[in-house]
Design a protein around this motif. Sequence first.
Motif, PDB file in Angstrom:
ATOM      1  N   TYR A   1       0.833  -1.215   0.000  1.00 32.33           N
ATOM      2  CA  TYR A   1       0.000   0.000   0.000  1.00 32.33           C
ATOM      3  C   TYR A   1       0.869   1.268   0.000  1.00 32.33           C
ATOM      4  CZ  TYR A   1      -3.243   3.585   1.550  1.00 32.33           C
ATOM      5  OH  TYR A   1      -3.975   4.738   1.642  1.00 32.33           O
ATOM      6  N   ALA A   2       0.629   2.122  -0.974  1.00 30.06           N
ATOM      7  CA  ALA A   2       1.304   3.423  -1.090  1.00 30.06           C
ATOM      8  C   ALA A   2       2.830   3.318  -1.243  1.00 30.06           C
ATOM      9  CB  ALA A   2       0.947   4.321   0.094  1.00 30.06           C
TER      10      ALA A   2
ATOM     11  N   ASN B   1       1.627   0.998  -4.970  1.00 27.15           N
ATOM     12  CA  ASN B   1       0.364   1.098  -4.243  1.00 27.15           C
ATOM     13  C   ASN B   1      -0.613  -0.036  -4.584  1.00 27.15           C
ATOM     14  OD1 ASN B   1      -1.641   2.094  -2.609  1.00 27.15           O
ATOM     15  ND2 ASN B   1      -2.365   3.621  -4.093  1.00 27.15           N
TER      16      ASN B   1
END
Length: 214
Positions: A148-149, A170
């Motif tokens: 994530y990210a 991401n």
Amino acid sequence: MVLRRILFLLSVITIMKYGKGQKSDNSSTEIPLLDNLNMPLVALFDTTKLNEVLKIAIQKTVEDTMNEMVPQIKQAVIKDIGNEPGRKRERPAFTASLTSSKSLASNEVVVFDKVWLNIGGVYSQDTGVFTAPKTGLYSISTTVMSYYAKYLHCFLWKNNERMVQAFGNNLSTGTLNVVMALKMNDKVFVKHAGGTEIIVGEHRSTFSGYLISK
Ligand SMILES: *[C@@H]1O[C@H](CO)[C@@H](O)[C@H](O)[C@H]1NC(C)=O
Ligand SMILES: *[C@@H]1O[C@H](CO)[C@@H](O)[C@H](O)[C@H]1NC(C)=O
């Protein structure tokens, strides 16, 4: 256990053979009880149903033995030749995936730990390296998923040569499908590039390959 059952059957078959020698289907035996009194003990056995009972007993023993032995034999063969019986001639192929998300250090080889297929034992789940078992044309695929990210940079390597890139950002996946002309013992693997990055597991990241032709 199986041996004891077979021994039991052998003794029953011996009795059956002896019984067949008699004129009638019943067999009897006479035993003098006392020296002076010739009083016989007569025992009668109804042997008319012996064949049927024996047939059922033999069938059941053979069936039980097969059920017990076949899986053991199959396991022994798989251990010995690395394949299921009857699949010996299948071409080399492997499929592996990553069980848990992992933080990759700089230049770390990605070790896909869960092996789903490994015909010919061509992939090592200890090192993450696929070794070509013979010279030929191979199809190699990999999918890597980024956290994530975060970014994720991975390259496909052939021996000391850095080749194509799989990139993610991401929670996206980078996928490679390549055809490679490999020589016997060439090594192919997926290696992380750059600083520490996370690769997503849960079997969302995979590595697989197979021999197309010699
Ligand atoms: C065997 O013995 C049993 C019991 O005495 C009798 O009923 C049966 O008829 C005999 N069978 C034969 C084939 O002699
Ligand atoms: C990551 O992706 C999610 C879903 O598409 C999005 O909502 C979020 O804004 C993204 N975050 C970053 C840092 O790019």
